[in-house]
Design an enzyme around this catalytic site. Sequence first.
Site, PDB file in Angstrom:
ATOM      1  N   ASP A 123      -7.111   0.592  10.659  1.00  0.00           N
ATOM      2  CA  ASP A 123      -7.931   0.323   9.474  1.00  0.00           C
ATOM      3  C   ASP A 123      -8.845   1.513   9.253  1.00  0.00           C
ATOM      4  O   ASP A 123      -9.272   2.173  10.205  1.00  0.00           O
ATOM      5  CB  ASP A 123      -8.762  -0.947   9.666  1.00  0.00           C
ATOM      6  N   ASP A 146      -3.667  -4.297   3.999  1.00  0.00           N
ATOM      7  CA  ASP A 146      -4.574  -5.445   3.880  1.00  0.00           C
ATOM      8  C   ASP A 146      -4.917  -5.728   2.423  1.00  0.00           C
ATOM      9  O   ASP A 146      -4.936  -6.878   1.986  1.00  0.00           O
ATOM     10  CB  ASP A 146      -5.872  -5.197   4.651  1.00  0.00           C
TER      11      ASP A 146
END
Length: 179
Positions: A123, A146
Site C-alpha cells: 500500500d 483497493d
Amino acid sequence: MRSIFTRNRLIGLGFALFLAVIDQIVKWYVVGPLDLRSVGNIELLPFFDLTYTENRGISLGMLQAHTMEMRWLLVGVTALIALVVLVWMMREKLLGDILGLAMILGGAIGNIRDRHLFGYVIDYADLHVQAFGETFRPFLVFNIADAAITIGVVIILARSFFVREKDDITDEQTVPAEN
C-alpha cells in the site's frame, strides 16, 4: 451453442486485466525506482503522500497473517472470492454491472498477486486532510487495487438499489393485467 464471451463480458475481462496490470506497474514503480520502502514517505500534495506500508491483513488491516498458514489461507479465501466475482461477472449482461464486477476482480487479482509473492499487500496512497493542526485520514493507506475494489462495490450497490428498481417497475408496467 452460444458463447458466454459476449462483447460486454470481454470488455469486462479486459478491464479487469488492465486494472491488475496497472496496479502491479504502480507498485513496482513505488518499490523499485522510487524506493519508497527505504524512503518511507514522499509528500506530493498538501493532502496526498506516498507512504510505504505492508498490509498483512485484509480490508482495514483485519485478520493479520502473521504465520505462513494464515498467509496462504488469506490467498485461498481471496482467490475464492475472486472466482465467485468472475462467475458472477460472466452471468451478467449489462455493461454497467460487468464493469463494477471487473473493478472488483482486477483489484482482487492485483492484491492476491502481492500476497502470493510477498506475503503482504503493498500500500502506498496516503490521502489526508490537515485541519486545526491535526491530520485526519479518511482512509488507511491504500493502493490502486483497493480503490478499484471499493469503487466497484459502490457501483454494484448503486446499480442494485437504483437501476434494478427501474427495471422492475418497467417490467410490472408492461405485463398485461389479468381480468
